[in-house]
Design a protein around this motif. Sequence first.
Motif, PDB file in Angstrom:
ATOM      1  N   TYR A  27       0.861  -1.182   0.000  1.00 54.71           N
ATOM      2  CA  TYR A  27       0.000   0.000   0.000  1.00 54.71           C
ATOM      3  C   TYR A  27       0.897   1.233   0.000  1.00 54.71           C
ATOM      4  O   TYR A  27       2.077   1.171   0.340  1.00 54.71           O
ATOM      5  CB  TYR A  27      -0.877   0.047   1.263  1.00 54.71           C
ATOM      6  CG  TYR A  27      -1.937  -1.033   1.351  1.00 54.71           C
ATOM      7  CD1 TYR A  27      -3.038  -1.048   0.488  1.00 54.71           C
ATOM      8  CD2 TYR A  27      -1.860  -2.024   2.329  1.00 54.71           C
ATOM      9  CE1 TYR A  27      -4.024  -2.026   0.594  1.00 54.71           C
ATOM     10  CE2 TYR A  27      -2.855  -2.999   2.441  1.00 54.71           C
ATOM     11  CZ  TYR A  27      -3.919  -2.995   1.565  1.00 54.71           C
ATOM     12  OH  TYR A  27      -4.890  -3.954   1.675  1.00 54.71           O
ATOM     13  N   VAL A  32       4.026   0.599   2.707  1.00 53.79           N
ATOM     14  CA  VAL A  32       3.446  -0.425   3.593  1.00 53.79           C
ATOM     15  C   VAL A  32       3.435  -1.744   2.839  1.00 53.79           C
ATOM     16  O   VAL A  32       2.885  -1.843   1.751  1.00 53.79           O
ATOM     17  CB  VAL A  32       1.991  -0.066   3.995  1.00 53.79           C
ATOM     18  CG1 VAL A  32       1.389  -1.172   4.857  1.00 53.79           C
ATOM     19  CG2 VAL A  32       1.945   1.272   4.707  1.00 53.79           C
ATOM     20  N   ALA A  34       1.909  -5.050   3.307  1.00 50.96           N
ATOM     21  CA  ALA A  34       0.940  -5.782   4.125  1.00 50.96           C
ATOM     22  C   ALA A  34       1.103  -7.282   3.966  1.00 50.96           C
ATOM     23  O   ALA A  34       0.950  -8.035   4.927  1.00 50.96           O
ATOM     24  CB  ALA A  34      -0.476  -5.359   3.751  1.00 50.96           C
ATOM     25  N   PRO A  53      -1.627 -11.541  15.047  1.00 51.53           N
ATOM     26  CA  PRO A  53      -1.934 -10.283  15.726  1.00 51.53           C
ATOM     27  C   PRO A  53      -2.433  -9.205  14.766  1.00 51.53           C
ATOM     28  O   PRO A  53      -2.256  -9.309  13.555  1.00 51.53           O
ATOM     29  CB  PRO A  53      -0.576  -9.879  16.328  1.00 51.53           C
ATOM     30  CG  PRO A  53       0.437 -10.580  15.509  1.00 51.53           C
ATOM     31  CD  PRO A  53      -0.192 -11.844  15.030  1.00 51.53           C
ATOM     32  N   SER A  54      -3.055  -8.209  15.329  1.00 55.63           N
ATOM     33  CA  SER A  54      -3.552  -7.083  14.553  1.00 55.63           C
ATOM     34  C   SER A  54      -2.423  -6.501  13.684  1.00 55.63           C
ATOM     35  O   SER A  54      -1.297  -6.341  14.147  1.00 55.63           O
ATOM     36  CB  SER A  54      -4.074  -6.024  15.530  1.00 55.63           C
ATOM     37  OG  SER A  54      -4.576  -4.943  14.829  1.00 55.63           O
ATOM     38  N   GLY A  55      -2.734  -6.252  12.430  1.00 55.51           N
ATOM     39  CA  GLY A  55      -1.768  -5.629  11.526  1.00 55.51           C
ATOM     40  C   GLY A  55      -0.890  -6.613  10.783  1.00 55.51           C
ATOM     41  O   GLY A  55      -0.041  -6.207   9.973  1.00 55.51           O
ATOM     42  N   CYS A  56      -1.069  -7.919  10.991  1.00 55.33           N
ATOM     43  CA  CYS A  56      -0.166  -8.889  10.343  1.00 55.33           C
ATOM     44  C   CYS A  56      -0.555  -9.186   8.892  1.00 55.33           C
ATOM     45  O   CYS A  56       0.161  -9.895   8.186  1.00 55.33           O
ATOM     46  CB  CYS A  56      -0.081 -10.186  11.146  1.00 55.33           C
ATOM     47  SG  CYS A  56      -1.547 -11.204  11.046  1.00 55.33           S
ATOM     48  N   GLY A  57      -1.723  -8.678   8.449  1.00 55.50           N
ATOM     49  CA  GLY A  57      -2.093  -8.839   7.041  1.00 55.50           C
ATOM     50  C   GLY A  57      -3.289  -9.745   6.793  1.00 55.50           C
ATOM     51  O   GLY A  57      -3.618 -10.034   5.639  1.00 55.50           O
ATOM     52  N   SER A  59      -6.656  -9.340   7.141  1.00 56.73           N
ATOM     53  CA  SER A  59      -7.782  -8.776   6.379  1.00 56.73           C
ATOM     54  C   SER A  59      -7.383  -8.488   4.937  1.00 56.73           C
ATOM     55  O   SER A  59      -8.188  -8.658   4.017  1.00 56.73           O
ATOM     56  CB  SER A  59      -8.285  -7.484   7.028  1.00 56.73           C
ATOM     57  OG  SER A  59      -8.856  -7.784   8.263  1.00 56.73           O
ATOM     58  N   THR A  60      -6.138  -8.062   4.767  1.00 58.53           N
ATOM     59  CA  THR A  60      -5.647  -7.836   3.397  1.00 58.53           C
ATOM     60  C   THR A  60      -5.732  -9.135   2.607  1.00 58.53           C
ATOM     61  O   THR A  60      -6.191  -9.149   1.452  1.00 58.53           O
ATOM     62  CB  THR A  60      -4.187  -7.327   3.448  1.00 58.53           C
ATOM     63  OG1 THR A  60      -4.167  -6.094   4.168  1.00 58.53           O
ATOM     64  CG2 THR A  60      -3.623  -7.119   2.058  1.00 58.53           C
TER      65      THR A  60
HETATM   66  P1  ADP Z   1      -4.941  -7.445  10.140  1.00 53.56           P
HETATM   67  O1  ADP Z   1      -6.202  -7.803   9.448  1.00 53.56           O
HETATM   68  O2  ADP Z   1      -4.081  -8.624  10.455  1.00 53.56           O
HETATM   69  O3  ADP Z   1      -5.163  -6.578  11.346  1.00 53.56           O
HETATM   70  P2  ADP Z   1      -4.465  -5.755   7.846  1.00 53.56           P
HETATM   71  O4  ADP Z   1      -4.484  -6.647   6.669  1.00 53.56           O
HETATM   72  O5  ADP Z   1      -5.706  -4.958   8.122  1.00 53.56           O
HETATM   73  O6  ADP Z   1      -4.050  -6.580   9.130  1.00 53.56           O
HETATM   74  O7  ADP Z   1      -3.263  -4.714   7.705  1.00 53.56           O
HETATM   75  C1  ADP Z   1      -1.924  -5.119   7.381  1.00 53.56           C
HETATM   76  C2  ADP Z   1      -1.065  -3.871   7.256  1.00 53.56           C
HETATM   77  O8  ADP Z   1      -1.477  -3.152   6.108  1.00 53.56           O
HETATM   78  C3  ADP Z   1      -1.205  -2.913   8.420  1.00 53.56           C
HETATM   79  O9  ADP Z   1       0.067  -2.297   8.613  1.00 53.56           O
HETATM   80  C4  ADP Z   1      -2.213  -1.917   7.943  1.00 53.56           C
HETATM   81  O10 ADP Z   1      -2.030  -0.668   8.575  1.00 53.56           O
HETATM   82  C5  ADP Z   1      -1.883  -1.843   6.458  1.00 53.56           C
HETATM   83  N1  ADP Z   1      -3.053  -1.508   5.618  1.00 53.56           N
HETATM   84  C6  ADP Z   1      -4.184  -2.248   5.493  1.00 53.56           C
HETATM   85  N2  ADP Z   1      -5.010  -1.670   4.607  1.00 53.56           N
HETATM   86  C7  ADP Z   1      -4.397  -0.557   4.154  1.00 53.56           C
HETATM   87  C8  ADP Z   1      -4.746   0.472   3.213  1.00 53.56           C
HETATM   88  N3  ADP Z   1      -5.906   0.451   2.548  1.00 53.56           N
HETATM   89  N4  ADP Z   1      -3.848   1.469   2.995  1.00 53.56           N
HETATM   90  C9  ADP Z   1      -2.668   1.489   3.650  1.00 53.56           C
HETATM   91  N5  ADP Z   1      -2.274   0.551   4.550  1.00 53.56           N
HETATM   92  C10 ADP Z   1      -3.126  -0.449   4.807  1.00 53.56           C
END
Ligand code: ADP
Length: 239
Positions: A27, A32, A34, A53-57, A59-60
């Motif tokens: 991103y 970033v 992800a 953990p939160s932020g590990c990717g 949801s991406t």
């Molecule tokens: P999780 O679901 O494990 O909490 P995410 O997939 O939401 O993790 O996020 C992974 C990383 O990508 C995080 O650092 C988050 O801040 C970043 N991120 C997620 N979506 C976006 C986006 N649309 N733009 C920029 N950074 C993003």
Amino acid sequence: MNQSAPISKSSENEDVIFEVRGLKKDYDDGSVQALRGVDFRINQGEFVAIAGPSGCGKSTLLQMLGALDSPSEGTLNYRGKSLPDLADPAAYRAREIGIIFQAFHLLPTFTAVENVQLPMFETDRPASERKDHAVSLLKSVGLEHRINHFPTKLSGGERQRVAIARSLANGPSVLLADEPTGNLDSENAHHILDLLVSLHREHRMTMVLITHDPSIAARASRVIHMMDGRVISDSNPPL
Ligand code: ADP
């Protein structure tokens, strides 16, 4: 109405639902990272938790599996077809998969039975059958007494049941669930997980459940652990 044909199965190995190789997602022009090179395969009928953990990717990754976003690099196949190259990702989402989210995403001005009917507008199902099918789906998730209620009149657990019924509207073979119990108290969370487990058992649905909670991940038959955009362990990878 969408008339495109459903995606046909790969002739090579009909059991492979998702094939993910070297998957990367950046991103913000690469500042970033992800996903930093994710590999796994998910077969038909598996119940897989993607934990970490939160932020590990997590949801991406789910966004990629749902063709809601495209990877920066790597292979991402559904039944042998490249998801980023699909001509009609909306048809894939409407017909092949169901998705549920932590925040339910029900339309507030529609009743439960109307929310459940929404995905059926993407198919050729006759209007006369849509309502009956939605009612039977609501019954199957234990909501026969809430059919004409608006979301604001439902508890969190009931809203998630409506969302699950809606995700099943077009008979998907795969259910993607992003922290589906994240907004629920422990008792409702338990009931929703029981419902997902029974859907998996009774319909042999392929389930991919995203969670940061190890006790929820433990309900799945396979746990893929992620950290910093990578898979760090896979409890039960297919042969
Ligand atoms: P999780 O679901 O494990 O909490 P995410 O997939 O939401 O993790 O996020 C992974 C990383 O990508 C995080 O650092 C988050 O801040 C970043 N991120 C997620 N979506 C976006 C986006 N649309 N733009 C920029 N950074 C993003």
